[in-house]
Design a protein around this motif. Sequence first.
Motif, short mmCIF file in Angstrom:
data_model
loop_
_atom_site.label_atom_id
_atom_site.label_comp_id
_atom_site.label_asym_id
_atom_site.label_seq_id
_atom_site.Cartn_x
_atom_site.Cartn_y
_atom_site.Cartn_z
N GLU A 61 0.84 -1.20 0.00
CA GLU A 61 0.00 0.00 0.00
C GLU A 61 0.88 1.26 0.00
N VAL A 67 -4.48 -0.89 -3.00
CA VAL A 67 -5.40 0.07 -2.37
C VAL A 67 -6.17 -0.67 -1.28
N ARG A 68 -6.19 -0.07 -0.10
CA ARG A 68 -6.92 -0.61 1.05
C ARG A 68 -8.16 0.24 1.27
N THR A 69 -9.32 -0.41 1.32
CA THR A 69 -10.57 0.30 1.54
C THR A 69 -11.22 -0.22 2.81
N TYR A 80 -8.88 -5.22 -0.13
CA TYR A 80 -7.64 -4.87 -0.82
C TYR A 80 -7.80 -5.16 -2.29
N SER A 83 -3.92 -1.32 -7.21
CA SER A 83 -4.11 0.06 -7.67
C SER A 83 -3.89 0.07 -9.19
#
Length: 113
Positions: A61, A67-69, A80, A83
Amino acid sequence: MLSKKEWPLCPVATTVELIGNKWKLLILRDLLSGTKRFGELRKSVSGISQKVLTDNLRSLEEDGLVVRTVYAEVPPRVEYKLSDLGNTLRPIMNVMGEWGTSYQIRYGKKDVE
């Protein structure tokens, strides 16, 4: 994330620095198929501990590859995904998979289908 001053001079070494450990490669492999939750990654990356998975996801990340949401739910849900930059590794990962399959077939590690 490495600063520009810390980047190796060799571009291949830069790539290895970013994705060159066993766990990162396997995490990226699993994220190629789409978004995953932490538990899904832990199950699919055989032999990885929770701490090592967490550390590697944080590193990916930080380097802009994953990308961590976090969703504001109870219990919290975290997902995850690759990106846009991480998706540029797709052709590299595919070629690595093809090469590995070829090697396994050539040296009797895998049955020819």
